[in-house]
Design a protein around this motif. Structure first.
Motif, short mmCIF file in Angstrom:
data_model
loop_
_atom_site.label_atom_id
_atom_site.label_comp_id
_atom_site.label_asym_id
_atom_site.label_seq_id
_atom_site.Cartn_x
_atom_site.Cartn_y
_atom_site.Cartn_z
N ARG A 230 49.38 48.56 38.12
CA ARG A 230 47.98 48.50 38.57
C ARG A 230 47.27 47.29 37.97
N SER A 231 47.57 47.00 36.69
CA SER A 231 46.93 45.86 36.03
C SER A 231 47.29 44.55 36.72
N LYS A 234 45.52 44.21 40.01
CA LYS A 234 44.12 43.82 39.85
C LYS A 234 43.99 42.32 39.54
N ALA A 237 44.43 40.62 42.73
CA ALA A 237 43.27 40.84 43.60
C ALA A 237 42.14 39.88 43.22
N ASP A 238 41.91 39.72 41.91
CA ASP A 238 40.86 38.79 41.44
C ASP A 238 41.20 37.35 41.85
#
Length: 307
Positions: A230-231, A234, A237-238
């Protein structure tokens, strides 16, 4: 499994053990199979207003199958999920019919709803590079930037799944020329390690503030625990927001890109299949998103009778 008869429950458990032991199915697959088949058996119990023992299961007709599919399909269960559920039920029935000696045609002839397969979207070479460059400057902690770059470089440079990259242990570093990876279903494959991937991991190792004992995870979260998928999702995604890349630019897209860029460089589909650890060549073809024109071009260039 309250609504499932003891005989059906025992048969299901035996089948799941068979899938685990003889077929090498992963735990996630076993859990999904169990959920899908239990839902099916529970529906049939309610639909027929009686517990479905093995004798009753042998009597299921095509109309019962249609009723189950009509009930199961809904806003939360699209054609793809329905096809997966039906596939699990058919696999169980094929095994049960052989063991119990009944004719499973009604179940096995049930057709899954058609669905459009979503082709993976690989990133172009320059977009993959831009993603790594962007990730490198995102964190105010240099070791975290180095970590994220190392993970993405492994996905793109070695074609690893995110779970495989995050499953590496400290003792795997410094990375050798080839990595032995245990992939889905316990399948083992050997993956060449590019110098860029080794260098990225070395740069991370030099900066990582956490003790890297041999059996500890190689990639660490801020507080020192194992880094989660998940990290990384993210972080990407950023980066894709900053770069204006589509939502399909995920960790898995880096793996797709590995396959596509290898093919574009003249790689052989079967060799790429081995590197990715795919059981079937059709999966590799989907990953590489090869269109017919591209395949014909490769064929015409490579075939001795071409031209």
């Amino acid at each position: 499994m309250g609504l499932v008869s003891p005989a059906a429950r025992d048969a299901l458990q035996t089948w799941l053990e068979h899938q685990r032991a003889l077929k090498g199915a992963a735990e996630n697959t076993i859990t999904a199979y169990q959920g899908d088949v239990v839902d099916f058996l529970a529906f049939m119990t309610a639909h027929k207003a009686q517990a479905q023992g093995l004798g009753a299961l042998a009597e299921i007709k095509i109309t019962d199958m249609r009723a189950w599919m009509a009930r199961t399909r809904g806003p939360d269960v699209g054609p793809r999920s329905m096809a997966r559920k039906l596939s699990a039920v058919k696999a169980f029935y094929r095994w049960l019919a052989e063991r119990e000696g009944f004719e499973p045609t009604a179940v096995l002839s049930t057709r899954a709803p058609k669905y459009q397969k979503k082709l993976p979207r690989p990133l172009a070479v320059d977009a993959a590079k831009a993603m790594i460059d962007c990730v490198e400057i995102q964190s105010d902690r240099p070791w975290v930037s180095a970590r994220d770059v190392a993970v993405l470089t492994l996905l793109w440079g070695c074609g690893l799944r995110i779970s495989e990259a995050l499953g590496l242990l400290a003792r795997d570093a410094p990375l050798p020329d080839t990595l032995r990876i245990i992939g889905k279903g316990g399948k083992e494959r050997v993956v060449p390690v590019l110098p860029a991937a080794r260098d990225a991991v070395d740069a991370y190792l030099r900066l990582c503030p956490h003790p890297l004992t041999p059996d500890a995870p190689l990639f660490r979260a801020i507080r020192g625990g194992a880094l989660s998928a998940r990290s990384i999702a993210k972080v990407m995604a950023d980066a894709r927001m900053q770069l204006g890349l589509p939502a399909t630019a995920t960790p898995h897209a880096m793996r797709h890109s590995f396959a596509t860029h290898l093919l574009d460089a003249g790689g052989d589909l079967r060799a790429i299949q081995e590197l990715l650890g795919h059981a079937s060549l059709s999966t590799t073809q989907a990953y590489t998103a090869v269109d017919t024109a591209r395949l014909m071009e490769v064929y015409n260039r490579a075939h001795p009778k071409a031209g």
